[in-house]
Design a protein around this motif. Structure first.
Motif, PDB file in Angstrom:
ATOM      1  N   GLY A  25      75.934  11.580 -23.614  1.00 32.64           N
ATOM      2  CA  GLY A  25      75.999  12.743 -22.747  1.00 32.64           C
ATOM      3  C   GLY A  25      75.733  14.001 -23.540  1.00 32.64           C
ATOM      4  O   GLY A  25      75.866  14.029 -24.766  1.00 32.64           O
ATOM      5  N   ALA A  26      75.324  15.022 -22.839  1.00 38.17           N
ATOM      6  CA  ALA A  26      75.110  16.329 -23.457  1.00 38.17           C
ATOM      7  C   ALA A  26      75.391  17.394 -22.412  1.00 38.17           C
ATOM      8  O   ALA A  26      75.198  17.180 -21.214  1.00 38.17           O
ATOM      9  N   SER A  27      75.872  18.536 -22.884  1.00 42.69           N
ATOM     10  CA  SER A  27      76.099  19.653 -21.971  1.00 42.69           C
ATOM     11  C   SER A  27      75.921  20.956 -22.724  1.00 42.69           C
ATOM     12  O   SER A  27      76.069  21.019 -23.949  1.00 42.69           O
ATOM     13  N   VAL A  28      75.593  21.986 -21.977  1.00 44.02           N
ATOM     14  CA  VAL A  28      75.493  23.337 -22.528  1.00 44.02           C
ATOM     15  C   VAL A  28      76.312  24.259 -21.631  1.00 44.02           C
ATOM     16  O   VAL A  28      76.303  24.113 -20.408  1.00 44.02           O
ATOM     17  N   ARG A  29      77.065  25.151 -22.258  1.00 41.62           N
ATOM     18  CA  ARG A  29      77.902  26.098 -21.525  1.00 41.62           C
ATOM     19  C   ARG A  29      77.493  27.507 -21.930  1.00 41.62           C
ATOM     20  O   ARG A  29      77.494  27.839 -23.114  1.00 41.62           O
ATOM     21  N   LEU A  30      77.164  28.322 -20.954  1.00 41.72           N
ATOM     22  CA  LEU A  30      76.792  29.715 -21.171  1.00 41.72           C
ATOM     23  C   LEU A  30      77.927  30.583 -20.640  1.00 41.72           C
ATOM     24  O   LEU A  30      78.304  30.474 -19.474  1.00 41.72           O
ATOM     25  N   SER A  31      78.478  31.427 -21.511  1.00 44.83           N
ATOM     26  CA  SER A  31      79.643  32.237 -21.148  1.00 44.83           C
ATOM     27  C   SER A  31      79.306  33.716 -21.186  1.00 44.83           C
ATOM     28  O   SER A  31      78.512  34.155 -22.018  1.00 44.83           O
ATOM     29  N   SER A  32      79.932  34.476 -20.311  1.00 46.04           N
ATOM     30  CA  SER A  32      79.697  35.918 -20.275  1.00 46.04           C
ATOM     31  C   SER A  32      80.848  36.657 -20.946  1.00 46.04           C
ATOM     32  O   SER A  32      81.983  36.179 -20.947  1.00 46.04           O
ATOM     33  N   PRO A  33      80.576  37.815 -21.520  1.00 43.74           N
ATOM     34  CA  PRO A  33      81.659  38.605 -22.120  1.00 43.74           C
ATOM     35  C   PRO A  33      82.568  39.191 -21.034  1.00 43.74           C
ATOM     36  O   PRO A  33      82.155  39.347 -19.888  1.00 43.74           O
ATOM     37  N   PHE A  34      83.799  39.498 -21.410  1.00 39.80           N
ATOM     38  CA  PHE A  34      84.735  40.104 -20.475  1.00 39.80           C
ATOM     39  C   PHE A  34      85.722  40.975 -21.234  1.00 39.80           C
ATOM     40  O   PHE A  34      85.916  40.801 -22.434  1.00 39.80           O
TER      41      PHE A  34
END
Length: 189
Positions: free
Chosen positions: A142-151
């Motif tokens: 499996g593989a995944s990518v997570r893109l997060s925004s600043p807060f």
């Protein structure tokens, strides 16, 4: 269509001389799953929390919603699933001094509380997992990518937290033996 509503309580008393005398966490999680077609499903999760920390005669408390998420899963083949999810900042991403104190006690990994994330802004995750047989072995990848925004972490400052994006790759396998199963896995993050 399925939905679940539950409750969970954890509490600790600490030895005299500790910074905190006691901490408690009460959760009311709600989850929802809908089968949109034979191969596509929608999952959602949210949780309401009541967290308290006591030090001497003072009890500090946070009562409210934590971050929620939704995910769509597509069973591309019988052994491959593709998924896309989004975390929605319904939780406490901005904390005043009292809320930050409660969150720092409850979010401690050593205590094993079930909710460690009190608010982390928007994020999107996409990934896949697949499984197959290789001789006597059952293998999954499996593989995944997570893109997060600043807060912003505090309402009274301009301090912004910018979590990094994340890539995760996992390979695992297992094989049955006459008296049990040997299983091994490797995750790269």
């Amino acid at each position: 269509l399925s939905a679940a509503l539950g409750s969970h309580f954890q509490g600790y008393q600490f030895a005299k001389g500790s910074d905190v005398d006691a901490s408690q966490l009460f959760l009311i999680p709600f989850s929802y799953q809908a089968l949109l077609s034979k191969t596509i499903s929608l999952d959602a999760y949210s949780v309401h929390v009541d967290a308290r920390a006591k030090s001497g005669p003072t009890t500090i408390r946070y009562n409210g919603q934590l971050d929620s998420w939704m995910r769509v899963r597509w069973q591309y083949t019988p052994s491959t699933v593709l998924a896309v999810g989004v975390s929605v900042p319904t939780g406490l991403s901005k904390q005043d001094a009292v809320q930050a104190a409660v969150a720092s006690i409850i979010s401690n990994d050593l205590l094993g509380y079930r909710e460690g994330n009190w608010g982390a802004g928007w994020s999107t995750t996409a990934g896949f997992t697949t499984a197959w047989k290789a001789g006597d072995w059952r293998v999954s990848t499996g593989a995944s990518v997570r893109l997060s925004s600043p807060f912003e972490t505090k309402p009274d400052t301009n301090l912004r937290y910018a979590p990094g994006n994340e890539l995760r790759i996992r390979v695992s396998g297992e094989k049955s033996f006459s008296t049990g199963i040997f299983a091994a896995g490797l995750t790269i993050q």
